[in-house]
Motif scaffolding. Sequence first.
Motif: not given
Lengths: 487, 95, 474
Positions: A194-210, C44-54
């Motif tokens: 899919p297009t980047y940003g279509r499906v969440s990457r949260y919980g997917v162990v990252a290789f190259a984030s972008s 942890m593996p797979g987590v992502l940061p979301v910045p705090n607006e405040r």
Amino acid sequence: MLHELTLSGLTAKLAAKKVSSREAMQACLDRIDAVDGQVNAFMSIDRDDALGQADAADAALAKGNTHAAQPLLGVPISLKDLFCAKGQPANCSSKILGDFLSPYDGTVVRKLRDAGAVLFGRLNMDEFAMGSSTENSAFGRSNNPWDLERVPGGSSGGCAAAVAAQECFGSIGTDTGGSIRQPAALCGCVGLKPTYGRVSRYGVVAFASSLDQVGPLTKEVRDSATLLGAMSGHDPHDSTSVPTDVPDYVAELGGDLKGTKLGLPREFLIDGIDPEVRAAFDAAVKQCEALGAEIHEVSMPHTEYGVATYYIVATAEASANLARFDGIRYGDRVDGDDPFSLYCNTRGQGFGEEVKRRIILGTYVLSSGYYDAYYLRAQKARTLIKRDFEQVFETVDALITPTVPAPAFKAGEKMDDPLQMYLSDIFTISCNLAGTCGISLPCGFTSEPKLPIGLQFLGKPFGESELLQIAHAYEQATPWHTERAAL
Amino acid sequence: MADTDFDIQYVANLARIALTPDEEAKLGYQLGDILGYVKKLEELDVTGVEPMAHAVPLANVLRADEVRPSIPQEAALANAPKQANGLFIVPKIVE
Amino acid sequence: MEYETVIGLETHCQLKTKSKMFCGCANQFGAEPNTNVCPVCLGMPGVLPVPNERALQLTTLTGYLLNCEVPRFAKFDRKNYFYPDVCKDYQITQFDFPSTTTGHVDFEFGDGIERVRITRAHIEEDVGKNNHFAQHSGVDFNRAGVPLLEIVSEPDLRSADMAYEYLNALKDILIYGGISDCDMEKGMVRCDVNISVRPKGEEKLGVKVEIKNMNTFSGVRRAINYEVPRQIETLESGGTLVQETRRWDDVAGITESMRTKEHAHDYRYLPEPDIMPLKPDEAWLAEVRSHIVELPLARKQRFVSDYCIPAQDADVFVGNVPLGGFFEKAVEGAKNAKAIANWVINNLQARLIETGTTVDELKFEPVAIRELVGIIDAGTISSKGGQEVFAELFENGGSPVVIVEAKGLAQVSESGELDKWCREAIDSNPGPADDYRNGKENAINFLKGQVMKASRGKANPQVVGETLAKLLKG
């Protein structure tokens, strides 16, 4: 046999109460018992958990839950070994994670569960998604169901092999430079990035984030549409997830190709494409034309810089993403007298060769004195590659290309020549750099041995629906998707 | 673009990866090869081209300052190779 | 040779947010180790940061308070370094496009006002805390991911005392703006000090020594006072200085070279791919600007010039903002600002401290103090009576005029009754009266006392004095 059904075939039977989810799940487990010894797609399976989930789905079906509300209700689906699900391992086919169990559910896992899927098994992959053959797995390679001597592609090789071997009704992989589309092509199934940003990457162990993006591998296009619909959507846990509406991908299938403008990028038709692949591709182009598509030759002048750009950007990001595997908070630790030696020992012994190669490359291109020459320049080249896409999409609806220049190669053939391995990603890589969507589906077979050949369509950003319509129209007019590997 | 002065030992140290002498030789050779290939980018005229860090043009993706539940200490430490008294234990850090 | 000291400071302070920078864990001090943590701040593996607006708003606000430029484009970067307290082995920070740049801080130093230029104030995440034991170290990630503001000064500081005053001024500004509590005890402020010396008149900077991770301002002052002579002595004795990081040993009172195994430092910054860039628009910035507060120094100068009160009084109102606010309301339209300041500082502040109450909890309005000073100045009550009125105000609220009435505190200044008391006093005390007549002026005080006694304190002492004098001389 139950395991031979497509995903949509199974949901029809589940909805009609002709089959139970438990029967479907059991059919997968039986099939795995029968063939996975040869294919080696699965790294682990929690059978009791799988059957328990299937029973829960049956109870939900009995209660009157529908596939309209939960499109995957009761459908056994398998995951690449890098999706985090609470209490489950996520080894990424690496030794370094040891007996790590995820303390949380990723978004894709949650969404698939919400859609009623029975999630089972951890599918083999190239370690940390780095590779194109699944040979870089710390747990042994997977084999191509069409020819067990050959690789299934990678990095989502286990995903493609499991679908091609009919061990599950669909699988979820990730695609950073072609890691869904390339193994789908090599194993004769459908793979959607899919297009980047279509499906969440949260919980997917990252290789190259972008570059990373999650997508389905299935037997047919319709099934990919179903899975994509279930997984897509904005996720507040992923800042790079895009808040746009999710169309009903399945409902929008069924059109033809009349008036569809397909771009044929001349830079993709390079020397060195396997003749049988080229012939199958040419036939596919003709087929699309016969179905009403207009074929436009287009130019994407920066295509040849894709691989170089990719291997700088991806490895740079990976060198940071994989730093956390340090033996402090999780994973297998190899001790040392001080933190420095602990890190070096843990990572030296925990990572496989390809991962080390890429981390070191990525570290180098970011290091003092080399950043501008390598990383910054690659980021600029990436802009140029994206512009190529923007320009062609002003005149065409989608691009048509081969997925891979050659069919599945023999295991071990390219292991000592990483550069040759990298170069085989040339047709899939630029789509990730541009952040747009792409799909691979079967368009024929080589003759001797009989190996699948993949056709790739590349679509506009967030143009998955149109991409699926095009792929579906081609698929339904050709017999290739009905062929199964003889195991 | 320089690549001939690629010092694998130095870079592997930065990346905190211990390499055996064999690995060092093999990876060093292969990476030299790859770096030679990526030199290709030198051909490109990138004057005035903006670097691209993200695949989609979003900006200001933020969250509200709200507290969400943390995880219990046992869960935080569950995967730790070594732990004691609620802490992740590491070899002594000399600061 | 004469030397000049050149000092630059990098000050880190924790932002006053409810939650951490990139996850919802509480930004809270003192919890059990590894309890204010989640998969995100544990890396942890797979987590992502979301910045705090405040946190970003507070960073931008700091920029405004430090007279910084606030660019319309900023981004986050990864700073790569392996350390056990860095959960991802990279720290998310801002490298080449920080949220604020080029400002300055003005502060009082010696007899004048000094200006230190600010290079930038950017946001980053804090790291965990290492605890050291005999054989091992142990890491607590509760602090990991707490939003941290890094304020980098230009090398404009010239002495330990100047650095000390700058830090205090900076701290006051951050507290004023509600940006940080700057609680040193809780490690909310830490700084890295860059020190070099050069021959006076020399343009080129000397070799820089960095002292990292100082957590008290007095420690900074002492460390500089140790380090500067050390550097000068080294140079004087023909030695050379090396650019290095030194540690401050607070007990021994010395700095020492950090001779850890030297692993090359190369932070390999790269744009954080998990976080989108920041492009603050006018509406967002306007909202932040609406929280700009008057800075301590400006406030002090304004109090002194507008109300003509002494600098020491102004300092009190700068140090205690609510009290200053109370004073400003009380003083509106009043003639005697100094007297009001005295009442607010000497009486009100003292009682607030004694009773542990705040200005917000007061039972009376600021205007009451203005009235109180007014009726004292008018002679309606004595200053002793004023104390009684104030005590009543503080306890039960109300209006000074009403209290004076209710308690019968008004002074008697009319001649009728007062004349009578004075005559009685003279008649009953012929001795002192004669003394006065014979030139012993002090004798009148005894008579005054008698009148005050007779009036039960209600007589206006000034009028009493005048009346007695008139009668005695008469």
